[in-house]
Design a protein around this motif. Structure first.
Motif, short mmCIF file in Angstrom:
data_model
loop_
_atom_site.label_atom_id
_atom_site.label_comp_id
_atom_site.label_asym_id
_atom_site.label_seq_id
_atom_site.Cartn_x
_atom_site.Cartn_y
_atom_site.Cartn_z
N GLU A 173 -41.22 -20.57 25.79
CA GLU A 173 -41.70 -20.76 27.20
C GLU A 173 -40.90 -19.99 28.36
OE1 GLU A 173 -41.42 -24.93 27.22
OE2 GLU A 173 -43.71 -24.99 26.99
N VAL A 174 -40.37 -18.61 27.75
CA VAL A 174 -39.75 -17.72 28.86
C VAL A 174 -40.94 -17.25 29.70
CG1 VAL A 174 -37.71 -17.34 27.28
CG2 VAL A 174 -39.75 -15.80 27.25
N GLY A 175 -40.59 -16.88 30.89
CA GLY A 175 -41.22 -15.85 31.75
C GLY A 175 -41.47 -14.51 31.23
N ALA A 215 -32.27 -26.08 34.29
CA ALA A 215 -31.28 -25.15 33.89
C ALA A 215 -30.90 -25.07 32.50
CB ALA A 215 -30.38 -25.30 34.92
N PRO A 216 -30.39 -26.23 31.87
CA PRO A 216 -30.00 -26.14 30.58
C PRO A 216 -31.14 -25.51 29.65
CG PRO A 216 -29.19 -27.99 31.64
CD PRO A 216 -30.24 -27.44 32.55
N VAL A 217 -32.21 -26.20 29.96
CA VAL A 217 -33.37 -25.63 28.96
C VAL A 217 -33.70 -24.25 28.96
CG1 VAL A 217 -35.72 -26.13 28.40
CG2 VAL A 217 -34.11 -28.19 28.94
N ARG A 218 -33.59 -23.83 30.24
CA ARG A 218 -34.03 -22.39 30.27
C ARG A 218 -32.93 -21.31 29.57
NH1 ARG A 218 -34.88 -24.31 35.78
NH2 ARG A 218 -33.01 -22.90 36.60
N VAL A 265 -26.87 -27.82 23.98
CA VAL A 265 -27.57 -27.34 25.42
C VAL A 265 -29.11 -27.46 25.42
CG1 VAL A 265 -27.72 -25.06 26.84
CG2 VAL A 265 -25.83 -25.51 25.30
N GLY A 266 -29.53 -28.03 26.31
CA GLY A 266 -30.89 -28.16 26.38
C GLY A 266 -31.38 -29.09 25.45
N TYR A 267 -32.77 -28.72 24.92
CA TYR A 267 -33.21 -29.38 23.73
C TYR A 267 -32.77 -28.75 22.33
CZ TYR A 267 -36.62 -31.12 27.23
OH TYR A 267 -37.13 -31.86 28.54
#
Length: 538
Positions: free
Chosen positions: A124-126, A266-269, A506-508
């Motif tokens: 799911e990155v831009g 932010a952490p997920v990104r 970090v994140g998920y």
């Protein structure tokens, strides 16, 4: 340690070609001087590996097979080192250009488009983030392959033969097996994608299995003839691929979601960006264990920095370009319902849908894309035949052509069985490649620049001993660092089947398998190797 990383000269290096030159002298006395480049060489026998010094047919099945290969024009030489006496010729600009071309041609293919698709669709990155990460990841992995490729002209040895000088005789076989997993895995992915695309463009009138078999047969034919036909094929195969990919950009570009954001807090990104980056590193890094296989007939006086640069640019630019196109198409699939529906069917259906506005010409372009996967599979399966021989014993006695046939049969059967699991196979497979390959490259670098190049120390590579296990390291240091690095990879991996404790921080989840495994192996190997040299002397 003050030497340039790609310097080829070392006063401590033994002249391991004196005996080879003397033995070959009686042949060279009656032969013209071979000063042409490999690319432009007027000596096709050398490129096929069929010079008199290259083979000893003998009697029995092996001798019969070797004589048959010579008669058919196949490359006879397998993992045997190409002596410098048979490679003494000048290196010209065309040689380095050919190095770049074969890598560019081999990788400007649809399987790398698939890796780019994973950015927006899985992580799911831009679009902008995905393209930047893909380009830099491709170049970093290509630099690793660029380094290992320099051993081809330098040693005349295939990549995993040169690896013996670091990993040791027996531990190196583990790396050979892992490399075979890479090669057969990529063979499976390429054949399966080609089958899906051909089936989709035919309106499912042709089954995926038939498409897989067609692609596999063409790969087998090219690989059997060996390095000469391989170089010729790759020299021109990129041209139609480049044309249809530019057409793909033109027809699909207006539907790319240029402003697509990277999803999550932010952490997920951050976690998703890093995970996708290292996945892109793995794509080009996968070539590192085969990097030198295609250069063993190039002259020993080839400049290492030019070999490094040629390989890095050819491989890195082709991967970066295809990754970015894949990211763009994936961003469009998030917006276009027809693209998303096609993607749910197969990757082949998605490509057919993107070319659909062009009508019959679009179908023609899709077929070219499918056939382009053969260009990626040819060097992969060529190297696989050599790696089977590297297992030693009776495996080494079986000609490369037979092992090529075995490799094609294995991946073709697997592709037909796993034809509905392409995305899952690709995602899991790529991550495992990166974990072991980065540790292996790191250990190779440290072995050369910390222990083989110490000023005043006569412990350079004796390439003439390529098949003498008594002159190889025991491999205790490399094997230990390799195993502990794997522990780091497991702790840092973030995959559908397992998430390590470090990856959960970090994140998920964040895939840190490559940096953790690389750093652990890099820290441990020097001390272990010093102890191995001190107590065992080799």
């Amino acid at each position: 340690m003050q030497d340039s990383i790609l310097d080829t000269t070392d006063p401590t290096r033994p002249d391991d070609t004196v005996m080879e030159k003397a033995q070959a002298g009686k042949h060279h006395a009656s032969e013209p001087s071979q000063t042409e480049s490999v690319v432009c060489s007027s000596s096709p026998d050398l490129e096929r590996g069929t010079m008199e010094e290259s083979v000893s047919p003998g009697n029995g099945l092996l001798g019969y097979m070797l004589r048959l290969e010579i008669a058919l024009g196949f490359e006879v030489r397998g993992i045997d080192r190409v002596p410098e006496a048979l490679r003494e010729r000048r290196t010209v600009f065309a040689d380095y250009l050919q190095m770049s071309v074969i890598w560019f041609s081999s990788n400007i293919t649809a399987n790398n488009l698939l890796l780019g698709l994973l950015g927006p669709l899985l992580f799911e990155v831009g679009l902008v983030d995905g393209m930047i990460l893909g380009a830099f990841g491709a170049m970093l992995g290509a630099m690793c392959a660029g380094y290992t490729s320099t051993f081809g002209p330098l040693s005349g040895c295939r990549t995993m033969v040169a690896s013996r000088y670091t990993m040791g005789w027996w531990p190196n076989k583990i790396c050979v097996l892992l490399n075979l997993v890479i090669e057969l895995g990529y063979g499976l992915i390429d054949a399966l994608m080609a089958g899906q695309i051909l089936s989709a463009v035919n309106g499912s009138g042709m089954s995926v299995v038939v498409g897989v078999i067609i692609a596999s047969v063409i790969v087998l034919i090219v690989c059997c003839f060996g390095i000469k036909v391989f170089h010729i094929y790759e020299r021109y195969a990129f041209i139609p691929q480049l044309v249809v990919l530019f057409v793909l950009i033109g027809v699909s570009g207006p539907y790319w979601f240029v402003d697509s954001p990277t999803v999550g807090d932010a952490p997920v990104r951050h976690a998703d960006r890093m995970s996708f980056f290292f996945l892109c590193v793995s794509g080009s890094l996968a070539w590192a264990p085969s990097g030198a296989d295609f250069y063993v007939y190039f002259p020993a006086n080839a400049q290492r920095w030019k070999v490094f640069l040629s390989t890095t640019m050819g491989l890195g630019l082709s991967c970066a370009m295809t990754y970015m196109i894949g990211v763009g198409i994936a961003s469009g699939a998030l917006q276009q319902a027809s693209w998303n529906d096609a993607y749910e069917v197969s990757i082949g259906s998605l490509l057919v849908e993107t070319y659909k506005p062009l009508g019959n010409f679009g179908d023609f372009c899709v077929v070219v894309v499918a056939l382009g996967l053969i260009g990626n599979n040819v060097p992969t399966i060529y190297s696989a035949g050599l790696n089977f021989q590297m297992l030693g014993g009776w495996c080494a006695a079986i000609p490369r052509v037979i092992w090529t046939l075995v490799a094609v049969i294995i991946y073709t059967v697997c592709a037909c069985v796993g034809r509905n699991k392409l995305f899952d196979i690709f995602e899991s497979f790529l991550a495992l490649i990166g974990y072991w390959a980065i540790m292996w490259v790191t250990i190779l670098l440290e072995e050369e620049f910390l222990f083989r190049r110490t000023n005043g120390h006569a412990r350079w590579y004796d390439w003439s001993a390529w098949n003498d296990r008594s002159k190889m390291p025991l491999g205790l240091a490399a094997f230990t660092a390799f195993c502990i690095g794997w522990v780091g990879a497991v702790l840092g991996m973030y995959q559908t089947y397992f998430t390590g404790p470090l990856a959960k921080t970090v994140g998920y989840g964040i895939d840190m398998g490559i940096p953790v495994s690389c750093s652990w192996a890099a820290v441990l190997y020097p001390g272990l190797r010093w102890a191995e040299l001190k107590y065992f002397g080799r």
